[in-house]
Design an enzyme around this catalytic site. Sequence first.
Site, PDB file in Angstrom:
ATOM      1  N   ASN A 221       0.711  -1.096   0.149  1.00 21.80           N
ATOM      2  CA  ASN A 221       0.075  -0.182  -0.031  1.00 21.80           C
ATOM      3  C   ASN A 221       0.847   1.181   0.027  1.00 21.80           C
ATOM      4  O   ASN A 221       1.964   1.327   0.141  1.00 21.80           O
ATOM      5  CB  ASN A 221      -0.980  -0.171   1.197  1.00 21.80           C
ATOM      6  CG  ASN A 221      -1.829  -1.308   1.352  1.00 21.80           C
ATOM      7  OD1 ASN A 221      -2.445  -1.393   0.392  1.00 21.80           O
ATOM      8  ND2 ASN A 221      -1.867  -1.896   2.378  1.00 21.80           N
TER       9      ASN A 221
ATOM     10  N   CYS B 286      -5.110  -8.622  -3.211  1.00 20.44           N
ATOM     11  CA  CYS B 286      -5.909  -7.414  -4.093  1.00 20.44           C
ATOM     12  C   CYS B 286      -6.364  -8.023  -5.404  1.00 20.44           C
ATOM     13  O   CYS B 286      -5.465  -8.551  -6.009  1.00 20.44           O
ATOM     14  CB  CYS B 286      -4.489  -6.479  -4.239  1.00 20.44           C
ATOM     15  SG  CYS B 286      -5.284  -5.176  -5.354  1.00 20.44           S
ATOM     16  N   GLY B 287      -7.645  -7.963  -5.159  1.00 26.94           N
ATOM     17  CA  GLY B 287      -8.390  -8.415  -6.303  1.00 26.94           C
ATOM     18  C   GLY B 287      -8.101  -7.821  -7.630  1.00 26.94           C
ATOM     19  O   GLY B 287      -8.115  -8.338  -8.658  1.00 26.94           O
ATOM     20  N   ASN B 288      -8.135  -6.427  -7.631  1.00 25.76           N
ATOM     21  CA  ASN B 288      -8.000  -5.539  -8.868  1.00 25.76           C
ATOM     22  C   ASN B 288      -6.345  -5.635  -9.106  1.00 25.76           C
ATOM     23  O   ASN B 288      -6.303  -5.905 -10.533  1.00 25.76           O
ATOM     24  CB  ASN B 288      -8.395  -4.101  -8.486  1.00 25.76           C
ATOM     25  CG  ASN B 288      -9.795  -3.780  -8.225  1.00 25.76           C
ATOM     26  OD1 ASN B 288     -10.638  -4.613  -8.802  1.00 25.76           O
ATOM     27  ND2 ASN B 288     -10.138  -2.984  -7.302  1.00 25.76           N
TER      28      ASN B 288
ATOM     29  N   ASN C 293      -8.231 -10.554   3.096  1.00 31.11           N
ATOM     30  CA  ASN C 293      -8.097  -9.168   3.543  1.00 31.11           C
ATOM     31  C   ASN C 293      -9.326  -8.888   4.655  1.00 31.11           C
ATOM     32  O   ASN C 293     -10.630  -9.323   4.195  1.00 31.11           O
ATOM     33  CB  ASN C 293      -8.180  -8.031   2.697  1.00 31.11           C
ATOM     34  CG  ASN C 293      -6.763  -7.913   1.634  1.00 31.11           C
ATOM     35  OD1 ASN C 293      -5.856  -8.512   2.235  1.00 31.11           O
ATOM     36  ND2 ASN C 293      -7.031  -7.577   0.560  1.00 31.11           N
TER      37      ASN C 293
ATOM     38  N   ASN D 259     -10.649  -2.657   6.079  1.00 33.55           N
ATOM     39  CA  ASN D 259     -11.282  -2.158   4.939  1.00 33.55           C
ATOM     40  C   ASN D 259     -12.858  -1.884   5.424  1.00 33.55           C
ATOM     41  O   ASN D 259     -13.223  -2.918   5.554  1.00 33.55           O
ATOM     42  CB  ASN D 259     -11.153  -2.808   3.908  1.00 33.55           C
ATOM     43  CG  ASN D 259      -9.599  -3.290   3.299  1.00 33.55           C
ATOM     44  OD1 ASN D 259      -8.867  -2.174   3.027  1.00 33.55           O
ATOM     45  ND2 ASN D 259      -9.306  -4.539   3.668  1.00 33.55           N
TER      46      ASN D 259
ATOM     47  N   ARG E  29      -7.695   0.019   4.007  1.00 32.53           N
ATOM     48  CA  ARG E  29      -6.757   0.296   5.092  1.00 32.53           C
ATOM     49  C   ARG E  29      -5.324   0.452   4.373  1.00 32.53           C
ATOM     50  O   ARG E  29      -4.914  -0.322   3.606  1.00 32.53           O
ATOM     51  CB  ARG E  29      -6.679  -1.449   5.817  1.00 32.53           C
ATOM     52  CG  ARG E  29      -5.358  -1.582   6.909  1.00 32.53           C
ATOM     53  CD  ARG E  29      -5.626  -2.703   7.470  1.00 32.53           C
ATOM     54  NE  ARG E  29      -5.234  -4.199   6.406  1.00 32.53           N
ATOM     55  CZ  ARG E  29      -5.103  -5.078   6.999  1.00 32.53           C
ATOM     56  NH1 ARG E  29      -5.179  -5.378   8.163  1.00 32.53           N
ATOM     57  NH2 ARG E  29      -5.060  -6.146   5.782  1.00 32.53           N
TER      58      ARG E  29
ATOM     59  N   CYS F   7     -11.770  -1.334  -4.623  1.00 32.08           N
ATOM     60  CA  CYS F   7     -11.014  -2.707  -4.079  1.00 32.08           C
ATOM     61  C   CYS F   7     -11.652  -3.914  -4.269  1.00 32.08           C
ATOM     62  O   CYS F   7     -12.752  -4.075  -3.827  1.00 32.08           O
ATOM     63  CB  CYS F   7     -11.048  -2.185  -2.468  1.00 32.08           C
ATOM     64  SG  CYS F   7     -10.384  -3.512  -1.243  1.00 32.08           S
ATOM     65  N   GLY F   8     -10.909  -4.625  -5.045  1.00 33.44           N
ATOM     66  CA  GLY F   8     -11.232  -5.984  -5.441  1.00 33.44           C
ATOM     67  C   GLY F   8     -11.828  -6.945  -4.412  1.00 33.44           C
ATOM     68  O   GLY F   8     -13.017  -7.549  -4.568  1.00 33.44           O
ATOM     69  N   THR F   9     -11.019  -7.198  -3.275  1.00 30.31           N
ATOM     70  CA  THR F   9     -11.659  -8.035  -2.247  1.00 30.31           C
ATOM     71  C   THR F   9     -12.879  -7.370  -1.603  1.00 30.31           C
ATOM     72  O   THR F   9     -13.714  -8.111  -1.283  1.00 30.31           O
ATOM     73  CB  THR F   9     -10.602  -8.322  -1.405  1.00 30.31           C
ATOM     74  OG1 THR F   9     -10.251  -7.001  -0.630  1.00 30.31           O
ATOM     75  CG2 THR F   9      -9.397  -8.995  -1.935  1.00 30.31           C
TER      76      THR F   9
END
Length: 317
Positions: free
Chosen positions: A60, A69-71, A158, A195, A213, A221-223
């Site tokens: 981060n 990180c999904g994205n 996450n 998050n 976060r 945020c993907g997740t």
Amino acid sequence: MEMTLLKVHGSMNTFYMFEGEEHEDYAQLAIQLSSIDQDIDGILVILPSTIAHAKMRVFNTDGSEASMCGNGLRCVARFVCERDGVTEAVIETMKASLHVKKEETLNDKIETYAVEISPISFALNSLPMSYLSNSEWLHKPLPFISEEIPFSAVSVPNPHLIGIVPAALQKDTSHQQKWAHYFNEENNYFSDGVNVSYVTPIENGIFVRTYERGVGFTNACGTAMTASALISCLAGLVPYGDVTVYNPGGMVKCAVSKTEDTIRLQLTGNATYLSVVKFNWSSSGENSCILSTEPLDEQTDYKEFIEQVTTLSSQFV
């Protein structure tokens, strides 16, 4: 040291991505790059793996490392698949090795990838979250925040705290800002931060805004989007299957399936390359600077796509 970086995004969740070696101080690099380019949400480091096609590490903007990180994983998936000449791969992450694959493009132009999101846990100690003597917290108000907002806690992996809110709390983000900021400083509930996402059902899907976060408010945020789709299904707001998730950065599809005690999650969306960047990195930061930037033309197609799909969510952004 001169480096070649790719500036990339998934749903406008923007990163610098590159191949690296395990021993480098990537936390410091993330801090340096984010101070130079405030558009980014962090860095994606692609490393060799002994158990998968590649390993992904995510840092981060404050230098903290995210477990997933999904994205970002979609962007890494594209890089690895194109590098290795395959359409499917396995990427090692901090908590799991995840299956990724190339999908049909969103509008004949946008590179699109589907990624597995796992592991999933509702146990509060997996976030970790401490609230009275509870072991789980699903779709119930946290009275010290509001009696009206049902919150759910889940890690994927996450940590996420997800509130189902009316449209008014999407338009005015001060409520979310207040509590997300509180939970990511020293507090009695989330020792490692969390998050915080606010979710609002809309026609044909949900809208999600996330305070991430280590980052703050982010375009996506993907997740968080995947966890929000899961919680929305569990709460009966949307049916299981493909959930359309809108966010300030665009739109993704989250597939949620549940059979007995087994839940499977998949996130599908764009993996867009913005530019190729030459960067000079010094450990002290004294001479760190961007040497050159070569823009790519993929963002034009993404903007055209977003203009077509975000009519429903434009009221919130």
